[in-house]
Design a protein around this motif. Structure first.
Motif, PDB file in Angstrom:
ATOM      1  N   LEU A 122       0.935  -1.083   0.198  1.00 34.09           N
ATOM      2  CA  LEU A 122      -0.011   0.195   0.193  1.00 34.09           C
ATOM      3  C   LEU A 122       0.604   1.417  -0.009  1.00 34.09           C
ATOM      4  O   LEU A 122       0.574   2.974  -0.229  1.00 34.09           O
ATOM      5  N   GLY A 123       2.070   1.169   0.392  1.00 32.10           N
ATOM      6  CA  GLY A 123       2.743   2.666   0.412  1.00 32.10           C
ATOM      7  C   GLY A 123       3.193   2.796   1.744  1.00 32.10           C
ATOM      8  O   GLY A 123       3.184   3.996   2.439  1.00 32.10           O
ATOM      9  N   PHE A 124       2.180   2.253   2.592  1.00 26.31           N
ATOM     10  CA  PHE A 124       2.007   2.867   4.589  1.00 26.31           C
ATOM     11  C   PHE A 124       1.808   1.526   5.249  1.00 26.31           C
ATOM     12  O   PHE A 124       1.109   0.648   4.184  1.00 26.31           O
ATOM     13  N   THR A 125       1.991   1.775   6.233  1.00 29.29           N
ATOM     14  CA  THR A 125       1.747   0.198   6.680  1.00 29.29           C
ATOM     15  C   THR A 125      -0.082   1.665   7.613  1.00 29.29           C
ATOM     16  O   THR A 125       0.270   2.579   8.451  1.00 29.29           O
ATOM     17  N   MET A 126      -0.470   0.587   8.902  1.00 30.42           N
ATOM     18  CA  MET A 126      -1.379   1.119   9.464  1.00 30.42           C
ATOM     19  C   MET A 126      -1.694   0.034  11.240  1.00 30.42           C
ATOM     20  O   MET A 126      -1.343  -1.136  10.354  1.00 30.42           O
ATOM     21  N   THR A 127      -2.261   0.604  12.529  1.00 32.09           N
ATOM     22  CA  THR A 127      -2.761   0.277  13.347  1.00 32.09           C
ATOM     23  C   THR A 127      -3.618   0.518  13.455  1.00 32.09           C
ATOM     24  O   THR A 127      -3.795   1.494  13.164  1.00 32.09           O
ATOM     25  N   VAL A 128      -4.620  -0.663  14.119  1.00 37.02           N
ATOM     26  CA  VAL A 128      -5.320  -0.137  15.106  1.00 37.02           C
ATOM     27  C   VAL A 128      -5.247  -0.087  16.426  1.00 37.02           C
ATOM     28  O   VAL A 128      -5.100  -1.654  16.674  1.00 37.02           O
ATOM     29  N   ASN A 129      -5.303   0.596  17.287  1.00 34.93           N
ATOM     30  CA  ASN A 129      -4.885   0.899  18.746  1.00 34.93           C
ATOM     31  C   ASN A 129      -3.531  -0.693  19.226  1.00 34.93           C
ATOM     32  O   ASN A 129      -3.964  -0.947  19.644  1.00 34.93           O
ATOM     33  N   ASP A 130      -3.008   0.253  18.016  1.00 33.37           N
ATOM     34  CA  ASP A 130      -1.191  -1.014  17.848  1.00 33.37           C
ATOM     35  C   ASP A 130      -1.500  -1.881  17.535  1.00 33.37           C
ATOM     36  O   ASP A 130      -0.477  -2.365  17.254  1.00 33.37           O
ATOM     37  N   ARG A 134     -15.067  -2.466  11.660  1.00 38.86           N
ATOM     38  CA  ARG A 134     -16.276  -2.863  11.841  1.00 38.86           C
ATOM     39  C   ARG A 134     -16.665  -3.680  13.700  1.00 38.86           C
ATOM     40  O   ARG A 134     -17.808  -4.003  13.713  1.00 38.86           O
ATOM     41  N   GLU A 135     -15.522  -4.745  13.488  1.00 38.98           N
ATOM     42  CA  GLU A 135     -15.599  -5.645  14.604  1.00 38.98           C
ATOM     43  C   GLU A 135     -16.254  -4.383  15.972  1.00 38.98           C
ATOM     44  O   GLU A 135     -17.038  -4.273  17.000  1.00 38.98           O
ATOM     45  N   LEU A 136     -15.487  -3.391  16.219  1.00 42.84           N
ATOM     46  CA  LEU A 136     -15.452  -2.393  17.522  1.00 42.84           C
ATOM     47  C   LEU A 136     -16.625  -1.233  17.157  1.00 42.84           C
ATOM     48  O   LEU A 136     -16.591  -1.660  18.079  1.00 42.84           O
ATOM     49  N   TYR A 137     -17.108  -1.098  16.149  1.00 43.12           N
ATOM     50  CA  TYR A 137     -18.699  -0.755  15.951  1.00 43.12           C
ATOM     51  C   TYR A 137     -19.593  -1.537  16.583  1.00 43.12           C
ATOM     52  O   TYR A 137     -20.459  -0.729  16.964  1.00 43.12           O
ATOM     53  N   ARG A 138     -19.597  -2.989  16.248  1.00 42.66           N
ATOM     54  CA  ARG A 138     -20.154  -3.701  17.198  1.00 42.66           C
ATOM     55  C   ARG A 138     -19.755  -3.661  18.467  1.00 42.66           C
ATOM     56  O   ARG A 138     -21.051  -4.374  18.780  1.00 42.66           O
ATOM     57  N   LEU A 139     -19.106  -3.690  19.059  1.00 43.84           N
ATOM     58  CA  LEU A 139     -19.050  -3.753  19.940  1.00 43.84           C
ATOM     59  C   LEU A 139     -19.629  -2.282  21.444  1.00 43.84           C
ATOM     60  O   LEU A 139     -20.215  -2.316  21.720  1.00 43.84           O
ATOM     61  N   ASP A 140     -19.444  -0.812  20.438  1.00 45.70           N
ATOM     62  CA  ASP A 140     -19.991   0.207  20.628  1.00 45.70           C
ATOM     63  C   ASP A 140     -20.313   1.179  20.362  1.00 45.70           C
ATOM     64  O   ASP A 140     -19.127   1.381  18.988  1.00 45.70           O
ATOM     65  N   ASP A 141     -21.345   1.254  18.979  1.00 48.08           N
ATOM     66  CA  ASP A 141     -21.335   2.247  18.363  1.00 48.08           C
ATOM     67  C   ASP A 141     -21.556   3.422  17.716  1.00 48.08           C
ATOM     68  O   ASP A 141     -21.514   4.471  17.353  1.00 48.08           O
ATOM     69  N   GLU A 142     -20.914   4.131  19.403  1.00 53.42           N
ATOM     70  CA  GLU A 142     -20.979   5.661  19.912  1.00 53.42           C
ATOM     71  C   GLU A 142     -19.065   5.779  20.141  1.00 53.42           C
ATOM     72  O   GLU A 142     -18.329   6.509  20.348  1.00 53.42           O
ATOM     73  N   LEU A 143     -18.320   5.103  19.093  1.00 56.88           N
ATOM     74  CA  LEU A 143     -16.499   5.124  19.226  1.00 56.88           C
ATOM     75  C   LEU A 143     -16.608   6.200  17.851  1.00 56.88           C
ATOM     76  O   LEU A 143     -17.235   5.973  17.451  1.00 56.88           O
ATOM     77  N   LYS A 144     -15.383   6.709  18.750  1.00 56.90           N
ATOM     78  CA  LYS A 144     -14.530   7.857  17.474  1.00 56.90           C
ATOM     79  C   LYS A 144     -14.189   7.413  17.300  1.00 56.90           C
ATOM     80  O   LYS A 144     -12.835   6.319  17.997  1.00 56.90           O
ATOM     81  N   VAL A 145     -13.379   7.579  16.505  1.00 60.16           N
ATOM     82  CA  VAL A 145     -12.200   7.474  15.562  1.00 60.16           C
ATOM     83  C   VAL A 145     -11.368   8.666  15.663  1.00 60.16           C
ATOM     84  O   VAL A 145     -11.527   9.894  15.016  1.00 60.16           O
ATOM     85  N   LEU A 147     -16.106   5.016   7.220  1.00 61.33           N
ATOM     86  CA  LEU A 147     -17.323   4.976   6.618  1.00 61.33           C
ATOM     87  C   LEU A 147     -18.112   3.909   6.113  1.00 61.33           C
ATOM     88  O   LEU A 147     -19.158   3.495   6.332  1.00 61.33           O
ATOM     89  N   ARG A 148     -17.238   2.907   5.307  1.00 60.61           N
ATOM     90  CA  ARG A 148     -17.870   0.930   5.543  1.00 60.61           C
ATOM     91  C   ARG A 148     -18.561   0.965   6.408  1.00 60.61           C
ATOM     92  O   ARG A 148     -19.411  -0.595   6.775  1.00 60.61           O
ATOM     93  N   ALA A 149     -16.911   1.209   7.622  1.00 58.59           N
ATOM     94  CA  ALA A 149     -17.954   0.112   8.614  1.00 58.59           C
ATOM     95  C   ALA A 149     -18.733   0.933  10.202  1.00 58.59           C
ATOM     96  O   ALA A 149     -19.264   0.789  10.844  1.00 58.59           O
ATOM     97  N   ASN A 150     -19.266   1.928   8.988  1.00 53.60           N
ATOM     98  CA  ASN A 150     -20.604   2.816   9.173  1.00 53.60           C
ATOM     99  C   ASN A 150     -20.443   3.870  11.030  1.00 53.60           C
ATOM    100  O   ASN A 150     -21.310   4.442  10.958  1.00 53.60           O
ATOM    101  N   PHE A 151     -18.929   4.610  10.811  1.00 54.95           N
ATOM    102  CA  PHE A 151     -18.393   5.119  11.916  1.00 54.95           C
ATOM    103  C   PHE A 151     -18.689   6.650  11.407  1.00 54.95           C
ATOM    104  O   PHE A 151     -18.628   6.684   9.739  1.00 54.95           O
TER     105      PHE A 151
END
Length: 100
Positions: free
Chosen positions: A27-35, A49-60, A81-85
């Protein structure tokens, strides 16, 4: 327990996505989600998406590192956005120690 019981501090879940430029990656870059490292955009989508299902009020919060291209950030935003955030914020990289 008891009348004057002190509430237990509960750490609220949050989603921090860090992006770092790495030309050797597909991709030309790396990503981490909460490390936790993500291998591709689909992995990123599944995790947020998994995190959204746990709590749909989370912010990214997305932390694009130095030299991250705008188009790469857009790809990450699209997966969120695709994960509904809908609440997505951006933060700059922290200043280096001793830097001005």
């Amino acid at each position: 327990m008891g009348v004057n019981a002190t509430p237990i501090d509960v750490e609220l879940l949050k989603i921090d996505i860090r992006m770092e430029r790495k030309k050797s990656e597909a991709l030309g870059f790396t990503m981490t989600v909460n490390d936790a490292p993500m291998k591709d955009l689909n992995s990123l989508y599944k995790r947020v998406r998994e995190l959204y299902r746990l709590d749909d009020e989370l912010k990214v919060t997305i932390y694009p590192g130095k030299e991250i291209e705008y188009g790469h950030v857009v790809k990450v935003v699209n997966e969120c956005l695709r994960a509904n955030f809908t609440e997505i914020t951006f933060a700059g990289a922290p200043k280096e120690a001793g830097g001005a």
